[in-house]
Design a protein around this motif. Structure first.
Motif, PDB file in Angstrom:
ATOM      1  N   PRO A 115       1.244  -6.285  -8.885  1.00  0.00           N
ATOM      2  CA  PRO A 115       0.316  -6.117  -7.757  1.00  0.00           C
ATOM      3  C   PRO A 115      -1.067  -5.598  -8.140  1.00  0.00           C
ATOM      4  O   PRO A 115      -2.018  -5.769  -7.373  1.00  0.00           O
ATOM      5  CB  PRO A 115       1.040  -5.104  -6.864  1.00  0.00           C
ATOM      6  CG  PRO A 115       1.955  -4.357  -7.789  1.00  0.00           C
ATOM      7  CD  PRO A 115       2.394  -5.368  -8.793  1.00  0.00           C
ATOM      8  N   GLY A 116      -1.206  -4.964  -9.317  1.00  0.00           N
ATOM      9  CA  GLY A 116      -2.515  -4.438  -9.709  1.00  0.00           C
ATOM     10  C   GLY A 116      -3.385  -5.429 -10.436  1.00  0.00           C
ATOM     11  O   GLY A 116      -4.572  -5.154 -10.691  1.00  0.00           O
ATOM     12  N   SER A 117      -2.846  -6.584 -10.778  1.00  0.00           N
ATOM     13  CA  SER A 117      -3.615  -7.580 -11.529  1.00  0.00           C
ATOM     14  C   SER A 117      -4.484  -8.419 -10.603  1.00  0.00           C
ATOM     15  O   SER A 117      -4.061  -8.836  -9.525  1.00  0.00           O
ATOM     16  CB  SER A 117      -2.668  -8.506 -12.301  1.00  0.00           C
ATOM     17  OG  SER A 117      -1.868  -7.764 -13.194  1.00  0.00           O
ATOM     18  N   GLY A 118      -5.707  -8.682 -11.034  1.00  0.00           N
ATOM     19  CA  GLY A 118      -6.607  -9.564 -10.298  1.00  0.00           C
ATOM     20  C   GLY A 118      -7.160  -9.004  -9.015  1.00  0.00           C
ATOM     21  O   GLY A 118      -7.668  -9.744  -8.167  1.00  0.00           O
ATOM     22  N   TYR A 225      -5.943  -6.104  -1.646  1.00  0.00           N
ATOM     23  CA  TYR A 225      -4.608  -5.525  -1.820  1.00  0.00           C
ATOM     24  C   TYR A 225      -3.524  -6.493  -1.327  1.00  0.00           C
ATOM     25  O   TYR A 225      -2.435  -6.057  -0.965  1.00  0.00           O
ATOM     26  CB  TYR A 225      -4.500  -4.223  -1.024  1.00  0.00           C
ATOM     27  CG  TYR A 225      -5.454  -3.138  -1.461  1.00  0.00           C
ATOM     28  CD1 TYR A 225      -5.050  -2.168  -2.377  1.00  0.00           C
ATOM     29  CD2 TYR A 225      -6.745  -3.056  -0.951  1.00  0.00           C
ATOM     30  CE1 TYR A 225      -5.906  -1.152  -2.767  1.00  0.00           C
ATOM     31  CE2 TYR A 225      -7.611  -2.051  -1.339  1.00  0.00           C
ATOM     32  CZ  TYR A 225      -7.187  -1.104  -2.245  1.00  0.00           C
ATOM     33  OH  TYR A 225      -8.047  -0.109  -2.638  1.00  0.00           O
ATOM     34  N   ALA A 226      -3.843  -7.771  -1.328  1.00  0.00           N
ATOM     35  CA  ALA A 226      -2.938  -8.747  -0.725  1.00  0.00           C
ATOM     36  C   ALA A 226      -1.549  -8.702  -1.344  1.00  0.00           C
ATOM     37  O   ALA A 226      -0.540  -8.633  -0.635  1.00  0.00           O
ATOM     38  CB  ALA A 226      -3.520 -10.154  -0.838  1.00  0.00           C
ATOM     39  N   THR A 227      -1.486  -8.720  -2.673  1.00  0.00           N
ATOM     40  CA  THR A 227      -0.184  -8.731  -3.349  1.00  0.00           C
ATOM     41  C   THR A 227       0.558  -7.425  -3.100  1.00  0.00           C
ATOM     42  O   THR A 227       1.761  -7.427  -2.802  1.00  0.00           O
ATOM     43  CB  THR A 227      -0.349  -8.956  -4.861  1.00  0.00           C
ATOM     44  OG1 THR A 227      -1.035 -10.177  -5.081  1.00  0.00           O
ATOM     45  CG2 THR A 227       1.012  -9.008  -5.561  1.00  0.00           C
ATOM     46  N   PHE A 228      -0.162  -6.304  -3.208  1.00  0.00           N
ATOM     47  CA  PHE A 228       0.469  -5.003  -3.016  1.00  0.00           C
ATOM     48  C   PHE A 228       0.977  -4.861  -1.577  1.00  0.00           C
ATOM     49  O   PHE A 228       2.107  -4.411  -1.347  1.00  0.00           O
ATOM     50  CB  PHE A 228      -0.518  -3.888  -3.344  1.00  0.00           C
ATOM     51  CG  PHE A 228       0.058  -2.505  -3.208  1.00  0.00           C
ATOM     52  CD1 PHE A 228       0.924  -2.012  -4.163  1.00  0.00           C
ATOM     53  CD2 PHE A 228      -0.255  -1.706  -2.122  1.00  0.00           C
ATOM     54  CE1 PHE A 228       1.474  -0.741  -4.051  1.00  0.00           C
ATOM     55  CE2 PHE A 228       0.284  -0.436  -1.998  1.00  0.00           C
ATOM     56  CZ  PHE A 228       1.148   0.051  -2.967  1.00  0.00           C
ATOM     57  N   THR A 229       0.140  -5.249  -0.601  1.00  0.00           N
ATOM     58  CA  THR A 229       0.536  -5.173   0.804  1.00  0.00           C
ATOM     59  C   THR A 229       1.761  -6.047   1.070  1.00  0.00           C
ATOM     60  O   THR A 229       2.712  -5.627   1.735  1.00  0.00           O
ATOM     61  CB  THR A 229      -0.619  -5.616   1.717  1.00  0.00           C
ATOM     62  OG1 THR A 229      -1.767  -4.796   1.462  1.00  0.00           O
ATOM     63  CG2 THR A 229      -0.240  -5.496   3.186  1.00  0.00           C
ATOM     64  N   ALA A 230       1.723  -7.272   0.529  1.00  0.00           N
ATOM     65  CA  ALA A 230       2.865  -8.175   0.711  1.00  0.00           C
ATOM     66  C   ALA A 230       4.119  -7.595   0.072  1.00  0.00           C
ATOM     67  O   ALA A 230       5.219  -7.692   0.644  1.00  0.00           O
ATOM     68  CB  ALA A 230       2.539  -9.539   0.107  1.00  0.00           C
TER      69      ALA A 230
END
Length: 442
Positions: A115-118, A225-230
Motif C-alpha cells: 500500500p505504500g508504493s506509488g 491512499y487508494a490502495t491503503f484505504t481499499a
C-alpha cells in the motif's frame, strides 16, 4: 344482553426505520459535503462541521461515567452467572483468537498489495502525532495518580482499571456493598437512557460527520491512499463478512445471516459514530436480543467495548505499519510481523473504545522501531478509515458473547432465530402491541 368479541387492529402508520434514517443522512452528508467543497460554500462547511462536532461531543460526554459504571456493574453481575470465571476466561481467549485472525488478514493484505508504493508520499509529509503510546506508558499509565484526572482527561484505560478494582472489591464485600451496587445500577440506567436520546440524533450526526469529511478532504486525497484505504475496507470486510460468519456457522452452529439481522443496528451506528463506547448500549441490547443471557452480556459487551478492537487494533495497525515502512524505506522481517501480531493481540486495550486508533498505531510503531512521524501521513484519511474499523470492532464485540454462549449451552436459540427489530424501535413495537384490543364484553 349480548356478548360479542372484537379485535381492534392498530392503526397503520408510516414509520421511517432508523437504518433508513442513517442511510439518508449518509447520502445527504456526501451531497452537502461535495457541494460545500466544489462550490466553496464556507457557511455550509462550517455548519456541517459544527453539527458533527456537537454529536461527537454528546457521545463523549457520557463516555467516562458510562464506562466506569458499566464495568463496575458488569463485574458484580458475574456473581449471578454460573461458571462466571470460565465464561470470563473463554471470552478473553476468543477476543485474543479473533484479533490474531484479523491481524493475520491485515498482514497478508499488506504484503500482497504494497500500500505504500506509488503514493508519491515522502517522509517529509509525516509529522509527530499529539498522542503517542509505548509499552512503558501503557503499563504504567493503567494506574491513575488520582481519581479525578482520568475522568477529566478521558483516559478510558485508567477508568476501566478503577471500575474493575471497585467491582472486585464490591464482590468481596458482599451484602455490605449492595447500596453502592443499587446506586451504580440506577446511574447506569440513567446514563443509558440519556445516551439513547443522543443516539436518536445519529442521522443528523451522520450528515455532519460525513459532510465534513467530504468537504474537508474531497476525493482527491483518497486517491493518494487508494490502495491503503481499499486494504483497510477489504480487510475489515473479510473479517466482518468472512471470518465472523464462518465462526458462527462452525463454532456456534447458528445461522450467520440471522446474526447480522440482529446486530445490524449496532454495526450501522458504530459506522457513523466511530465510537465503540458510544455504541455500547445498542451493542448490549442487540447482543441480548440475539439470545445471550443478560447477566453475561452485561459483562462481555462493556469489557469488549474497551478491549475488543479487530478493526482499530488488528487490521489497521498491521496495514499501517507496512505502509509506513514502505514510505520510509524500512525493510520488515518475520520477527517484525510477529511483533505486530503480538502487539495487536495483547495491546488492543490501548485503543480504549474511543474515536481513532492513534495510540494503538504509535504503540505498534514504537515496538517495531518505525518513525512515529509516519502517523502524520495517515491522520488526514483517518476519519474515512475509522468508520469501517469501528463497525468491525462492534460486530466482534457482539459476536464473541454469542460464540461463548453457544459453546456453553446458554444461548437462547429461539431468541437468536427471531432477533430482528432495531432496539431503537422497541418501545414503538411494544406500544403497537398494547393497542391490540383484548376480547370485550358488551
Amino acid at each position: 344482553m349480548s356478548t360479542s368479541t372484537s379485535t381492534a387492529a392498530p392503526k397503520a402508520s408510516f414509520k421511517f426505520p432508523f437504518w433508513a434514517q442513517i442511510v439518508t443522512g449518509l447520502v445527504l452528508g456526501v451531497l452537502l459535503g461535495w457541494l460545500a467543497r466544489s462550490q466553496d460554500v464556507s457557511w455550509l462547511h462550517t455548519t456541517l462541521e459544527k453539527v458533527g462536532d456537537i454529536f461527537v461531543q454528546l457521545l463523549k460526554l457520557a463516555v467516562a461515567p458510562l464506562v466506569f459504571f458499566a464495568i463496575l456493574v458488569s463485574i458484580t453481575n458475574l456473581r449471578k452467572v454460573n461458571n462466571a470465571a470460565r465464561l470470563a476466561t473463554r471470552t478473553l481467549l476468543w477476543f485474543m483468537l479473533t484479533s490474531l485472525i484479523a491481524v493475520s488478514i491485515g498482514l497478508v493484505l499488506g504484503l500482497l498489495t504494497n500500500p505504500g508504493s506509488g503514493t508519491g508520499l515522502t517522509p517529509a509529509d509525516g509529522k509527530l502525532p499529539k498522542r503517542q503510546g509505548s509499552w512503558i506508558d501503557f503499563l504504567t499509565g493503567i494506574v491513575p495518580n488520582d481519581v479525578v484526572t482520568p475522568f477529566t482527561e478521558l483516559n478510558v484505560l485508567q477508568i476501566v482499571f478503577m471500575a474493575a478494582v471497585a467491582g472486585v472489591a464490591a464482590l468481596q464485600l458482599g451484602d455490605k456493598a449492595q447500596p453502592l451496587l443499587s446506586l451504580s445500577q440506577s446511574v447506569l440506567e440513567l446514563l443509558q437512557k440519556a445516551l439513547w436520546w443522543v443516539i436518536r440524533l445519529a442521522p443528523l450526526g451522520t450528515v455532519g460527520l460525513i459532510g465534513t469529511a467530504i468537504g474537508t478532504y474531497g476525493w482527491d486525497l483518497i486517491g493518494k491512499y487508494a490502495t491503503f484505504t481499499a486494504d483497510v475496507y477489504i480487510g475489515c470486510a473479510l473479517v466482518l463478512f468472512g471470518v465472523y460468519p464462518l465462526l458462527l456457522a462452525t463454532v456456534a452452529k447458528v445461522n450467520p445471516l440471522q446474526f447480522f439481522k440482529g446486530a445490524w443496528p449496532a454495526i450501522q451506528l458504530a459506522f457513523v459514530s466511530r465510537s465503540s463506547v458510544g455504541t455500547m448500549p445498542v451493542t448490549q441490547k442487540v447482543t441480548e436480543r440475539l439470545g445471550v443471557p443478560k447477566e453475561y452480556a452485561s459483562f462481555a459487551v462493556p469489557f469488549g467495548a474497551t478491549t475488543k478492537m479487530d478493526g482499530c487494533a488488528a487490521i489497521y495497525p498491521a496495514l499501517a505499519a507496512i505502509f509506513i515502512a514502505q514510505i520510509f524505506d524500512v525493510q520488515l522481517g518475520v520477527k517484525d510481523y510477529l511483533l505486530i501480531a503480538f502487539v495487536s493481540v495483547v495491546g488492543s486495550a490501548a485503543t480504549a473504545g474511543l474515536t481513532g486508533a492513534t495510540v494503538m498505531l504509535t504503540l505498534t510503531l514504537s515496538t517495531l522501531g518505525l518513525p512515529l512521524e509516519g502517523v502524520g501521513l495517515l491522520m488526514a484519511i483517518d476519519p474515512i478509515l475509522d468508520m469501517m474499523r469501528t463497525a468491525t470492532n462492534v460486530a466482534g464485540q457482539s459476536l464473541v458473547p454469542v460464540l461463548v454462549s453457544a459453546r456453553e449451552g446458554i444461548l437462547d436459540k429461539t431468541a437468536y432465530a427471531t432477533a430482528s427489530a432495531s432496539p431503537l424501535d422497541e418501545a414503538e413495537v411494544r406500544e403497537a402491541e398494547r393497542k391490540v384490543a383484548v376480547p370485550a364484553t358488551v
